[in-house]
Design a protein around this motif. Structure first.
Motif, PDB file in Angstrom:
ATOM      1  N   LYS A 169       3.618  29.555   4.513  1.00 48.29           N
ATOM      2  CA  LYS A 169       4.807  28.847   3.884  1.00 48.29           C
ATOM      3  C   LYS A 169       5.392  27.906   5.314  1.00 48.29           C
ATOM      4  O   LYS A 169       5.368  28.471   6.355  1.00 48.29           O
ATOM      5  CB  LYS A 169       5.755  29.620   3.428  1.00 48.29           C
ATOM      6  N   ALA A 170       5.802  26.635   5.024  1.00 50.14           N
ATOM      7  CA  ALA A 170       6.295  26.014   6.198  1.00 50.14           C
ATOM      8  C   ALA A 170       7.653  26.709   6.478  1.00 50.14           C
ATOM      9  O   ALA A 170       8.580  26.911   5.528  1.00 50.14           O
ATOM     10  CB  ALA A 170       6.464  24.503   5.828  1.00 50.14           C
ATOM     11  N   GLU A 171       7.816  26.738   7.879  1.00 46.60           N
ATOM     12  CA  GLU A 171       9.242  27.496   7.975  1.00 46.60           C
ATOM     13  C   GLU A 171      10.160  26.506   8.946  1.00 46.60           C
ATOM     14  O   GLU A 171      11.354  26.629   8.744  1.00 46.60           O
ATOM     15  CB  GLU A 171       8.869  28.670   8.831  1.00 46.60           C
ATOM     16  N   ARG A 172       9.873  25.763   9.500  1.00 45.48           N
ATOM     17  CA  ARG A 172      10.661  24.828  10.460  1.00 45.48           C
ATOM     18  C   ARG A 172      11.478  23.901   9.716  1.00 45.48           C
ATOM     19  O   ARG A 172      10.782  23.194   8.699  1.00 45.48           O
ATOM     20  CB  ARG A 172      10.014  23.911  11.538  1.00 45.48           C
ATOM     21  N   THR A 173      12.610  23.623  10.103  1.00 43.49           N
ATOM     22  CA  THR A 173      13.468  22.665   9.333  1.00 43.49           C
ATOM     23  C   THR A 173      13.292  21.445   9.649  1.00 43.49           C
ATOM     24  O   THR A 173      12.797  20.996  10.702  1.00 43.49           O
ATOM     25  CB  THR A 173      15.246  23.070   9.427  1.00 43.49           C
ATOM     26  N   GLY A 233       0.823  -1.166  -0.088  1.00 46.14           N
ATOM     27  CA  GLY A 233       0.015   0.041  -0.130  1.00 46.14           C
ATOM     28  C   GLY A 233       0.922   1.347  -0.101  1.00 46.14           C
ATOM     29  O   GLY A 233       0.325   2.363  -0.171  1.00 46.14           O
ATOM     30  N   ASP A 234       2.319   1.072   0.167  1.00 43.86           N
ATOM     31  CA  ASP A 234       3.000   2.379   0.334  1.00 43.86           C
ATOM     32  C   ASP A 234       3.239   2.838  -1.214  1.00 43.86           C
ATOM     33  O   ASP A 234       3.353   2.077  -2.248  1.00 43.86           O
ATOM     34  CB  ASP A 234       4.395   1.888   0.771  1.00 43.86           C
ATOM     35  N   VAL A 235       3.149   4.188  -1.243  1.00 47.10           N
ATOM     36  CA  VAL A 235       3.413   4.708  -2.650  1.00 47.10           C
ATOM     37  C   VAL A 235       4.967   5.161  -2.467  1.00 47.10           C
ATOM     38  O   VAL A 235       5.533   5.263  -1.332  1.00 47.10           O
ATOM     39  CB  VAL A 235       2.784   5.916  -2.792  1.00 47.10           C
ATOM     40  N   VAL A 236       5.523   5.081  -3.396  1.00 48.46           N
ATOM     41  CA  VAL A 236       7.088   5.343  -3.790  1.00 48.46           C
ATOM     42  C   VAL A 236       7.396   6.478  -3.279  1.00 48.46           C
ATOM     43  O   VAL A 236       8.365   6.982  -2.494  1.00 48.46           O
ATOM     44  CB  VAL A 236       7.772   4.905  -5.399  1.00 48.46           C
ATOM     45  N   ALA A 237       6.814   7.681  -3.856  1.00 51.18           N
ATOM     46  CA  ALA A 237       7.188   9.045  -3.566  1.00 51.18           C
ATOM     47  C   ALA A 237       5.783  10.034  -3.661  1.00 51.18           C
ATOM     48  O   ALA A 237       4.951   9.604  -4.505  1.00 51.18           O
ATOM     49  CB  ALA A 237       8.133   9.563  -4.608  1.00 51.18           C
ATOM     50  N   ILE A 238       6.126  10.976  -2.717  1.00 54.05           N
ATOM     51  CA  ILE A 238       4.980  11.983  -2.851  1.00 54.05           C
ATOM     52  C   ILE A 238       5.507  13.279  -2.063  1.00 54.05           C
ATOM     53  O   ILE A 238       6.000  13.119  -1.043  1.00 54.05           O
ATOM     54  CB  ILE A 238       3.548  11.556  -2.507  1.00 54.05           C
ATOM     55  N   TRP A 239       5.411  14.221  -2.821  1.00 52.55           N
ATOM     56  CA  TRP A 239       5.555  15.653  -2.319  1.00 52.55           C
ATOM     57  C   TRP A 239       4.861  16.658  -2.751  1.00 52.55           C
ATOM     58  O   TRP A 239       4.308  16.631  -4.015  1.00 52.55           O
ATOM     59  CB  TRP A 239       7.021  15.833  -2.186  1.00 52.55           C
ATOM     60  N   ALA A 240       4.763  18.031  -2.179  1.00 51.49           N
ATOM     61  CA  ALA A 240       3.783  19.017  -2.413  1.00 51.49           C
ATOM     62  C   ALA A 240       4.294  19.908  -3.235  1.00 51.49           C
ATOM     63  O   ALA A 240       5.514  20.531  -3.204  1.00 51.49           O
ATOM     64  CB  ALA A 240       3.219  19.370  -1.256  1.00 51.49           C
ATOM     65  N   ASP A 241       3.424  20.401  -4.341  1.00 50.42           N
ATOM     66  CA  ASP A 241       3.837  21.722  -4.823  1.00 50.42           C
ATOM     67  C   ASP A 241       2.964  22.540  -3.952  1.00 50.42           C
ATOM     68  O   ASP A 241       1.621  22.651  -3.965  1.00 50.42           O
ATOM     69  CB  ASP A 241       3.245  21.638  -6.354  1.00 50.42           C
ATOM     70  N   THR A 242       3.397  23.700  -3.137  1.00 52.46           N
ATOM     71  CA  THR A 242       2.823  24.210  -2.127  1.00 52.46           C
ATOM     72  C   THR A 242       2.357  25.907  -2.612  1.00 52.46           C
ATOM     73  O   THR A 242       2.237  26.585  -1.883  1.00 52.46           O
ATOM     74  CB  THR A 242       3.871  24.216  -0.899  1.00 52.46           C
ATOM     75  N   SER A 243       2.842  26.163  -3.830  1.00 58.00           N
ATOM     76  CA  SER A 243       2.778  27.332  -4.112  1.00 58.00           C
ATOM     77  C   SER A 243       1.353  27.977  -4.414  1.00 58.00           C
ATOM     78  O   SER A 243       1.288  29.275  -3.907  1.00 58.00           O
ATOM     79  CB  SER A 243       3.176  27.675  -5.766  1.00 58.00           C
ATOM     80  N   LEU A 244       0.082  27.402  -4.308  1.00 54.47           N
ATOM     81  CA  LEU A 244      -1.125  27.910  -4.085  1.00 54.47           C
ATOM     82  C   LEU A 244      -1.361  28.319  -2.681  1.00 54.47           C
ATOM     83  O   LEU A 244      -1.788  29.303  -2.456  1.00 54.47           O
ATOM     84  CB  LEU A 244      -2.131  26.851  -4.472  1.00 54.47           C
TER      85      LEU A 244
END
Ligand code: WQD
Length: 351
Positions: A328-332, A309-320
């Protein structure tokens, strides 16, 4: 007059962090929770962090329509943030009826009550899981949703569609027969992690953690023998899965931005969706080694077979979200992993 926000599931991990940020931003908050998946640790922590001992707490099950409607009658609610839901992917596969009944019925009751009380805006806790194994990365809010890979993920997709349909159906309502328009925003979280810098609130998984970061911190503290990294033969740089891990305080601040957008009448559409992530893909192995480095410890881990059930990869385009919410996310990564470890140590010291 301060605006008031109802936070369903507000005694939970994300709900408690959102309550802290809402109060800091000048909102009044009512917390409703049936305590099925948490105890009062986080709610007590919220009161310490905010210095507010008067935060109304209503122990109710959102699957009870009368209880939900009474909340809206007893309090003048300007916006509701709906967190109350079960969220264990694996458990949802084993017990689909439990998930469909709880996650959908609770949301239907919230929407019914919002529609029957004027000026209520609905913010829904959605998830990046609705994208499934996306063909193009990073995902934007227009990336097609793939068929859900679990009943949990399906309840998120279905709830987004229910919110959309109720918003469109009520757009012309004007209070006649006690029916009011409902505006809605769905926030699609990527992978929440970490804890409040005070270490007074954080993630409190019941039993063996499903999620990566609490399993890491429980292994580091000695509650778990060894972390299994599920799969290191994926088509990625180091063979482990890629995710977009977002700090829970950054995530909480996104909710304040979304609520403000709604109550200040700044929405551009009656139903809006935003990706809430960092835009930063991190592999499981990178996260494990970053955790070891920032906290100065050696973690006991091994490579294990892939998890179904795991997907290989996913990450966000957060521009909207960056543009429209001014957020915007600030913490490292390191700050968040340090906060997760501080929280686990706090739990151990106060066990
Ligand atoms: C992340 C990565 C695992 C545990 C789910 C839901 C999402 C959200 C967060 C609920 C994967 C790997 C994990 C472990 C591991 N909802 N992993 N060993 O599956 O991306 O997202 O949880 O909270 O809606 O879909 O999160 O933390 O379970 O896994 O190697 O012991 O860590 O294989 O690659 P996931 P996760």
């Amino acid at each position: 007059m301060k605006k008031r926000v109802l936070v369903s599931g507000g005694a939970g991990y994300i709900g408690s962090h959102v309550t802290v940020e809402l109060i800091a931003a000048g909102y009044e908050v009512v917390v409703a929770d049936n305590m099925s998946n948490c105890d009062m640790t986080c709610f007590e922590g919220v009161k310490k962090i905010t210095g507010r001992d008067d935060i109304p707490f209503e122990k109710i099950d959102c699957c009870d329509p009368a209880a939900v409607d009474k909340l809206f009658s007893d309090y003048a609610i300007d916006a509701v943030i709906h967190f109350a839901a079960f969220k264990a992917v694996g458990e949802s596969v084993a017990e689909p009826l439990k998930y469909y009944r709880n996650n959908l019925l609770s949301f239907l009751n919230i929407l019914e009550a919002a529609k029957s009380h004027s000026g209520c805006n609905v913010l829904f806790s959605s998830s990046a899981t609705v994208y499934g194994e996306a063909e193009t990365l990073p995902v934007t809010e227009s990336t097609p949703r793939m068929p859900a890979t679990s009943p949990y993920g399906n309840t998120k997709q279905m709830s987004e569609d229910i919110l959309r349909d109720v918003v469109f159906a009520t757009a012309k309502y004007d209070g006649k027969d006690g029916q009011w328009p409902v505006k809605g925003i769905a926030l699609r979280y990527f992978n929440p992690m970490g804890a409040h810098p005070s270490a007074l609130i954080g993630e409190l998984p019941r039993g063996v953690p499903n999620n990566l970061v609490p399993f890491i911190t429980q292994t580091a503290i000695g509650k778990r023998e060894c972390l299994s990294i599920f799969g290191n033969d994926y088509p990625t740089a180091d063979g482990t899965c890629l995710r977009d891990y977002i700090d829970v305080v950054d995530l909480a601040k996104a909710h304040v931005a979304a609520v403000s957008r709604m109550v200040e009448g700044k929405m551009k559409e009656d139903y809006e969706i935003f990706n809430i992530g960092t835009g930063r893909p991190v592999s499981v192995y990178e996260l494990v080694t970053a955790f070891e480095k920032v906290n100065g410890l050696k973690l006991n881990y091994k490579f294990a077979p892939r998890r179904p059930g795991d997907v290989v990869a996913i990450w966000a385009d957060t521009s909207l979200a960056n543009k429209e919410l001014g957020w915007k996310a600030e913490r490292t990564l390191e700050q968040t992993l340090a906060s997760a470890w501080a929280w686990e140590k706090h739990l151990a010291e106060n066990a």
